[in-house]
Design a protein around this motif. Structure first.
Motif, PDB file in Angstrom:
ATOM      1  N   ILE A   1      -0.194  -7.803   3.421  1.00 30.86           N
ATOM      2  CA  ILE A   1      -0.684  -6.269   3.197  1.00 30.86           C
ATOM      3  C   ILE A   1       0.394  -5.864   4.077  1.00 30.86           C
ATOM      4  CG2 ILE A   1      -2.185  -4.476   3.726  1.00 30.86           C
ATOM      5  CD1 ILE A   1      -3.292  -6.596   2.140  1.00 30.86           C
TER       6      ILE A   1
ATOM      7  N   ASP B   1      -2.196  -8.931   8.019  1.00 29.52           N
ATOM      8  CA  ASP B   1      -1.895  -7.340   8.313  1.00 29.52           C
ATOM      9  C   ASP B   1      -0.504  -7.197   9.081  1.00 29.52           C
ATOM     10  OD1 ASP B   1      -1.862  -4.638   8.486  1.00 29.52           O
ATOM     11  OD2 ASP B   1      -3.325  -4.909  10.176  1.00 29.52           O
TER      12      ASP B   1
ATOM     13  N   VAL C   1       0.976  -1.367  -0.056  1.00 32.58           N
ATOM     14  CA  VAL C   1       0.097  -0.103  -0.149  1.00 32.58           C
ATOM     15  C   VAL C   1       0.745   1.091   0.055  1.00 32.58           C
ATOM     16  CG1 VAL C   1      -1.923   1.242   1.079  1.00 32.58           C
ATOM     17  CG2 VAL C   1      -1.840  -1.348   1.264  1.00 32.58           C
TER      18      VAL C   1
ATOM     19  N   LYS D   1      -3.432   0.749   5.422  1.00 28.28           N
ATOM     20  CA  LYS D   1      -3.680  -0.532   5.478  1.00 28.28           C
ATOM     21  C   LYS D   1      -4.740  -1.208   6.256  1.00 28.28           C
ATOM     22  CE  LYS D   1       0.626  -1.138   7.247  1.00 28.28           C
ATOM     23  NZ  LYS D   1       0.606   0.304   7.551  1.00 28.28           N
TER      24      LYS D   1
END
Length: 303
Positions: free
Chosen positions: A118, A164, A30, A126
């Motif tokens: 991510i 994550d 990202v 994120k």
């Protein structure tokens, strides 16, 4: 301005990413669409171990749309999938999901979830992206860097297993423009930045690249000649005055940076493809010259 911010949890996160990456099918990096290269962590390239990567230019609603199109083409020319993203656009989320599935057809054919990591620097969105993919609030969200402190794993209903990670900066930011752009965007904690310096850098850029937006935002008939005068103008327009009518430049700087981050100044991209191509051309030239000088020195030593 020298800003280095690499807290202990970021070092821990880097080690955790290195452990989990062998299990990952695709990396979603990202980026901030307003500063794609400055928000691109060089550690990601090292840590992902040749896993497919999708470069997501998040916050594209805050960025200059023409420059964003050029950035998407740039990353695709380098062999990475890339797309702009507005999290309020469900069609764009669906496209990202499909790109992830396309990157791991073996998992899809085997009716197994595609494992997606991510990654990105702090405060690029994120956790908000994860919540949007899940359709519910699971990952903690905050309008400040370093909200996520530990690695988390979630499984979505659309065939993705999402990992994550905390936002990680790299230990040393070499490019001085990147340092100031990261500070302006909110990727670096406000407590370790000098507001006035960041505001002056931003105003110099805006006077050069987006003068009409400054003029419209502060309702000016004519713009000041330089960033210092512009900061004083912002202070007077916004009532940032001390006794005696002296401009509170720190308060004016805070308001200016806040306007940039919120999009109140307009859709602005802080860097261009052409700028970074030139920077990298010059860096490669300097490296080649340094290597040639070293070889000449070694040759002289041998003779």
């Amino acid at each position: 301005m020298a800003i280095q911010w690499f807290p202990g949890h970021m070092h821990k996160a880097r080690k955790e990413i290195a452990k989990v990456i062998p299990q990952i099918d695709v990396v979603v990096e990202v980026l901030d669409a307003r500063l794609p290269i400055s928000s691109e962590n060089p550690l990601v390239e090292t840590l992902r171990q040749n896993k497919p990567v999708i470069k997501v230019l998040n916050k594209s609603d805050l960025a200059d749309p023409n420059r964003t199109k050029k950035w998407v083409r740039y990353f695709q020319e380098l062999g990475a999938q890339s797309m702009p993203l507005r999290l309020d656009q469900k069609g764009e989320l669906k496209r990202l999901i499909q790109l992830c599935r396309d990157a791991a057809p073996g998992r899809v054919d085997g009716d197994r979830p595609v494992r997606v990591l991510i990654m990105g620097i702090p405060n690029v969105g994120k956790s908000t992206l994860i919540n949007s993919l899940l359709g519910r609030k699971v990952a903690k969200v905050g309008n400040e860097p370093a909200v996520t402190k530990a690695q988390q794993r979630f499984v979505t209903h659309n065939g993705l297993a999402i990992y994550d990670t905390p936002g990680i900066l790299w230990p040393k930011i070499e490019d001085p423009d990147s340092t100031l752009r990261l500070a302006a965007s909110g990727a670096i904690k406000d407590t370790v930045m000098e507001y006035e310096e960041v505001a002056l850098y931003t105003l110099a850029f805006l006077l050069r690249e987006y003068p009409a937006l400054l003029q419209a935002r502060f309702k000016l008939e004519a713009l000041p000649e330089d960033a210092n005068a512009m900061l004083d103008c912002v202070g007077r327009k916004r009532g940032c005055l001390r006794s005696g009518g002296i401009v509170d430049r720190h308060k004016a700087a805070e308001l200016l940076v806040g306007d940039l981050r919120s999009g109140k100044l307009g859709r602005i991209s802080l860097e261009t493809v052409g700028e970074w191509k030139e920077k990298r051309r010059l860096a490669a030239l300097q490296a080649a010259e340094a290597e040639a000088e070293t070889e000449n020195t070694n040759e002289s030593d041998r003779t």
